[in-house]
Write a protein that holds these residues in place. Sequence first.
Motif, PDB file in Angstrom:
ATOM      1  N   LYS A   6      -7.607 -11.083   0.458  1.00 33.94           N
ATOM      2  CA  LYS A   6      -8.135 -10.417  -0.731  1.00 33.94           C
ATOM      3  C   LYS A   6      -7.083  -9.504  -1.353  1.00 33.94           C
ATOM      4  O   LYS A   6      -6.920  -9.466  -2.578  1.00 33.94           O
ATOM      5  CB  LYS A   6      -9.376  -9.589  -0.369  1.00 33.94           C
ATOM      6  CG  LYS A   6     -10.594 -10.410  -0.094  1.00 33.94           C
ATOM      7  CD  LYS A   6     -11.778  -9.507   0.242  1.00 33.94           C
ATOM      8  CE  LYS A   6     -12.992 -10.322   0.616  1.00 33.94           C
ATOM      9  NZ  LYS A   6     -14.127  -9.458   0.993  1.00 33.94           N
ATOM     10  N   THR A   7      -6.364  -8.786  -0.511  1.00 31.88           N
ATOM     11  CA  THR A   7      -5.313  -7.901  -1.008  1.00 31.88           C
ATOM     12  C   THR A   7      -4.214  -8.690  -1.699  1.00 31.88           C
ATOM     13  O   THR A   7      -3.710  -8.284  -2.757  1.00 31.88           O
ATOM     14  CB  THR A   7      -4.723  -7.083   0.154  1.00 31.88           C
ATOM     15  OG1 THR A   7      -5.772  -6.401   0.818  1.00 31.88           O
ATOM     16  CG2 THR A   7      -3.716  -6.078  -0.348  1.00 31.88           C
ATOM     17  N   THR A   8      -3.852  -9.826  -1.155  1.00 34.60           N
ATOM     18  CA  THR A   8      -2.821 -10.675  -1.755  1.00 34.60           C
ATOM     19  C   THR A   8      -3.271 -11.208  -3.104  1.00 34.60           C
ATOM     20  O   THR A   8      -2.502 -11.206  -4.078  1.00 34.60           O
ATOM     21  CB  THR A   8      -2.487 -11.850  -0.813  1.00 34.60           C
ATOM     22  OG1 THR A   8      -2.096 -11.337   0.452  1.00 34.60           O
ATOM     23  CG2 THR A   8      -1.375 -12.709  -1.374  1.00 34.60           C
ATOM     24  N   ILE A   9      -4.516 -11.642  -3.190  1.00 31.25           N
ATOM     25  CA  ILE A   9      -5.043 -12.173  -4.457  1.00 31.25           C
ATOM     26  C   ILE A   9      -5.104 -11.067  -5.512  1.00 31.25           C
ATOM     27  O   ILE A   9      -4.725 -11.273  -6.669  1.00 31.25           O
ATOM     28  CB  ILE A   9      -6.420 -12.822  -4.237  1.00 31.25           C
ATOM     29  CG1 ILE A   9      -6.258 -14.093  -3.414  1.00 31.25           C
ATOM     30  CG2 ILE A   9      -7.094 -13.135  -5.567  1.00 31.25           C
ATOM     31  CD1 ILE A   9      -7.553 -14.719  -2.979  1.00 31.25           C
ATOM     32  N   LEU A  10      -5.558  -9.879  -5.116  1.00 32.63           N
ATOM     33  CA  LEU A  10      -5.613  -8.773  -6.067  1.00 32.63           C
ATOM     34  C   LEU A  10      -4.221  -8.362  -6.524  1.00 32.63           C
ATOM     35  O   LEU A  10      -4.012  -8.066  -7.707  1.00 32.63           O
ATOM     36  CB  LEU A  10      -6.335  -7.577  -5.435  1.00 32.63           C
ATOM     37  CG  LEU A  10      -7.842  -7.722  -5.279  1.00 32.63           C
ATOM     38  CD1 LEU A  10      -8.408  -6.533  -4.517  1.00 32.63           C
ATOM     39  CD2 LEU A  10      -8.522  -7.846  -6.630  1.00 32.63           C
ATOM     40  N   SER A  11      -3.263  -8.368  -5.633  1.00 32.84           N
ATOM     41  CA  SER A  11      -1.889  -8.025  -6.006  1.00 32.84           C
ATOM     42  C   SER A  11      -1.316  -9.051  -6.974  1.00 32.84           C
ATOM     43  O   SER A  11      -0.660  -8.692  -7.952  1.00 32.84           O
ATOM     44  CB  SER A  11      -1.010  -7.939  -4.763  1.00 32.84           C
ATOM     45  OG  SER A  11      -1.436  -6.904  -3.930  1.00 32.84           O
ATOM     46  N   SER A  12      -1.580 -10.316  -6.711  1.00 32.40           N
ATOM     47  CA  SER A  12      -1.100 -11.374  -7.603  1.00 32.40           C
ATOM     48  C   SER A  12      -1.741 -11.252  -8.979  1.00 32.40           C
ATOM     49  O   SER A  12      -1.081 -11.438 -10.001  1.00 32.40           O
ATOM     50  CB  SER A  12      -1.408 -12.748  -7.014  1.00 32.40           C
ATOM     51  OG  SER A  12      -0.752 -12.901  -5.789  1.00 32.40           O
ATOM     52  N   SER A  13      -3.018 -10.929  -8.999  1.00 29.58           N
ATOM     53  CA  SER A  13      -3.719 -10.756 -10.275  1.00 29.58           C
ATOM     54  C   SER A  13      -3.143  -9.588 -11.058  1.00 29.58           C
ATOM     55  O   SER A  13      -2.946  -9.674 -12.266  1.00 29.58           O
ATOM     56  CB  SER A  13      -5.210 -10.529 -10.032  1.00 29.58           C
ATOM     57  OG  SER A  13      -5.772 -11.627  -9.380  1.00 29.58           O
ATOM     58  N   LEU A  14      -2.864  -8.497 -10.369  1.00 31.06           N
ATOM     59  CA  LEU A  14      -2.298  -7.321 -11.025  1.00 31.06           C
ATOM     60  C   LEU A  14      -0.927  -7.621 -11.606  1.00 31.06           C
ATOM     61  O   LEU A  14      -0.626  -7.233 -12.740  1.00 31.06           O
ATOM     62  CB  LEU A  14      -2.223  -6.153 -10.040  1.00 31.06           C
ATOM     63  CG  LEU A  14      -1.663  -4.847 -10.588  1.00 31.06           C
ATOM     64  CD1 LEU A  14      -2.565  -4.304 -11.682  1.00 31.06           C
ATOM     65  CD2 LEU A  14      -1.516  -3.835  -9.479  1.00 31.06           C
ATOM     66  N   VAL A  15      -0.106  -8.327 -10.862  1.00 33.61           N
ATOM     67  CA  VAL A  15       1.231  -8.694 -11.346  1.00 33.61           C
ATOM     68  C   VAL A  15       1.121  -9.586 -12.579  1.00 33.61           C
ATOM     69  O   VAL A  15       1.867  -9.424 -13.555  1.00 33.61           O
ATOM     70  CB  VAL A  15       2.042  -9.379 -10.224  1.00 33.61           C
ATOM     71  CG1 VAL A  15       3.289 -10.038 -10.771  1.00 33.61           C
ATOM     72  CG2 VAL A  15       2.393  -8.379  -9.152  1.00 33.61           C
ATOM     73  N   ALA A  22       3.470  -6.827 -20.569  1.00 38.27           N
ATOM     74  CA  ALA A  22       4.885  -6.632 -20.900  1.00 38.27           C
ATOM     75  C   ALA A  22       5.319  -7.580 -22.011  1.00 38.27           C
ATOM     76  O   ALA A  22       6.060  -7.192 -22.922  1.00 38.27           O
ATOM     77  CB  ALA A  22       5.743  -6.831 -19.659  1.00 38.27           C
ATOM     78  N   VAL A  23       4.842  -8.815 -21.958  1.00 41.03           N
ATOM     79  CA  VAL A  23       5.173  -9.789 -23.005  1.00 41.03           C
ATOM     80  C   VAL A  23       4.613  -9.321 -24.341  1.00 41.03           C
ATOM     81  O   VAL A  23       5.294  -9.407 -25.376  1.00 41.03           O
ATOM     82  CB  VAL A  23       4.631 -11.190 -22.630  1.00 41.03           C
ATOM     83  CG1 VAL A  23       4.713 -12.143 -23.800  1.00 41.03           C
ATOM     84  CG2 VAL A  23       5.397 -11.741 -21.444  1.00 41.03           C
TER      85      VAL A  23
END
Length: 51
Positions: A6-15, A22-23
Motif C-alpha cells: 500500500k505504501t509503495t502504491i501511494l508513493s507511486s501515485s504521489l510521484v 510539474a508539467v
Amino acid sequence: MNKLMKTTILSSSLVTVMAGAAVLIIFFSLLSGKLTEKFTKKSILIVVLIF
C-alpha cells in the motif's frame, strides 16, 4: 507485506501526481512568457480579471 504494498502504491501515485503538476507549471510558464512578449502584463491582467 500488504502494508508495504500500500505504501509503495501511494508513493507511486504521489510521484505521478507531482510529475503531472510539474508539467503543467512548466507549460503555463512558457505560455505566459510567450504572451508577455506579445502583450503587456497590464493588458493580460485586465483580460484575466474580466474572464
